[in-house]
Scaffold this active site. Structure first.
Site, mmCIF file in Angstrom:
data_model
loop_
_atom_site.group_PDB
_atom_site.id
_atom_site.type_symbol
_atom_site.label_atom_id
_atom_site.label_comp_id
_atom_site.label_asym_id
_atom_site.label_seq_id
_atom_site.Cartn_x
_atom_site.Cartn_y
_atom_site.Cartn_z
ATOM 1 N N TYR A 10 0.834 -1.206 0.000
ATOM 2 C CA TYR A 10 0.000 0.000 0.000
ATOM 3 C C TYR A 10 0.868 1.254 0.000
ATOM 4 O O TYR A 10 0.661 2.175 -0.802
ATOM 5 C CB TYR A 10 -0.917 -0.012 1.222
ATOM 6 C CG TYR A 10 -1.818 1.189 1.329
ATOM 7 C CD1 TYR A 10 -2.929 1.326 0.507
ATOM 8 C CD2 TYR A 10 -1.572 2.189 2.273
ATOM 9 C CE1 TYR A 10 -3.771 2.427 0.610
ATOM 10 C CE2 TYR A 10 -2.402 3.294 2.379
ATOM 11 C CZ TYR A 10 -3.496 3.407 1.559
ATOM 12 O OH TYR A 10 -4.324 4.495 1.655
ATOM 13 N N LYS A 29 1.158 4.116 -3.028
ATOM 14 C CA LYS A 29 0.780 5.510 -2.807
ATOM 15 C C LYS A 29 1.965 6.460 -3.005
ATOM 16 O O LYS A 29 1.793 7.598 -3.461
ATOM 17 C CB LYS A 29 0.175 5.675 -1.419
ATOM 18 C CG LYS A 29 -1.185 5.006 -1.252
ATOM 19 C CD LYS A 29 -2.220 5.597 -2.203
ATOM 20 C CE LYS A 29 -3.606 5.046 -1.954
ATOM 21 N NZ LYS A 29 -4.633 5.648 -2.841
#
Length: 243
Positions: A151, A155
């Site tokens: 994640y 990002k």
């Protein structure tokens, strides 16, 4: 007359949570919104609740879907002014527990998909009056976070795309910014309780952020109020990014 009167906005991942809050706020300001999600019935239901909205369902990480999303939007609504890359997944695990499949799935949704949407949208925006693109990132992508290897990496890559997009596309009147939120959502509810407590303890503001707070930040970054802002990041996280 609302701030976004007459404009068309795509918000990916907008059948719930932050995406839905942004869609509702933009619609309240006069935008015709494209509601996107994986579930067709949910897209149609949310779109029906917003004036002038339409729903387009599909997997943002699937090859070819970004072009379909943009083409369908222009075909049905006649133009494209705003894109919010909000769709995302968070599959928490430590580095040693992240499988190749989970890594690939996370990057497909959180980074490859948004890149494809931006690429397809630019073709339309360049031929028009420019536009505004907003990439929803995370403090985890800026600072790293235990248990969120895939994640955080996705990002971080998305914000790098913001910076590159801002440099390349400004000459076409296209602004590209990032929005970094940290508020309670359905996705956040899936996060390990211990990690949530650690994250909350690091937040300078000891109040809970709301989806409405994020939607206001998104509205600012796509409206004419931010006409001279590009390549920036707005943190709506109670100061979480400071740690």
């Amino acid at each position: 007359m609302g701030e976004l009167q007459g404009r068309v906005a795509i918000i990916t991942g907008s059948t719930r949570g932050i995406g839905r809050g942004i869609a509702e706020r933009f619609a309240a300001e006069g935008a015709r919104v494209v509601v996107h999600g994986r579930d067709f019935a949910m897209c149609e239901s949310v779109a029906a609740s917003l004036p002038g909205a339409i729903g387009i369902a599909g997997d943002i990480g699937a090859a070819g879907f970004a072009d379909e999303l943009i083409d369908t939007t222009v075909s049905r609504l006649g133009r494209l002014d705003i894109v919010v890359n909000n769709a995302g997944v968070a599959i928490d695990n430590f580095i040693t527990g992240v499988t190749d499949e989970r890594w690939a799935s996370t990057l497909a949704t959180n980074l490859t998909g948004p890149f494809a949407v931006l690429r397809a949208a630019v073709r339309v925006m360049k031929a028009g009056q420019g536009g505004a693109v907003l990439n929803v990132i995370s403090w985890a992508g800026e600072r790293g976070n235990v248990g969120q290897a895939a994640y955080a990496a996705s990002k971080a890559g998305l914000h790098a795309l913001t910076l590159t997009g801002a440099k390349e596309l400004g000459k076409f009147g296209i602004r590209v910014n990032s929005l970094s939120p940290a508020v309670s959502t359905e996705m956040g509810a899936q996060m390990d309780e211990r990690l949530k407590k650690i994250a909350a303890s690091r937040r300078p503001l000891k109040i809970d952020g709301l989806v409405a707070d994020v939607a206001e930040g998104a509205l600012f970054l796509v409206s004419d109020r931010s006409r001279f802002i590009t390549g920036d990041v707005l943190h709506v996280d109670g100061g979480m990014h400071l740690n």
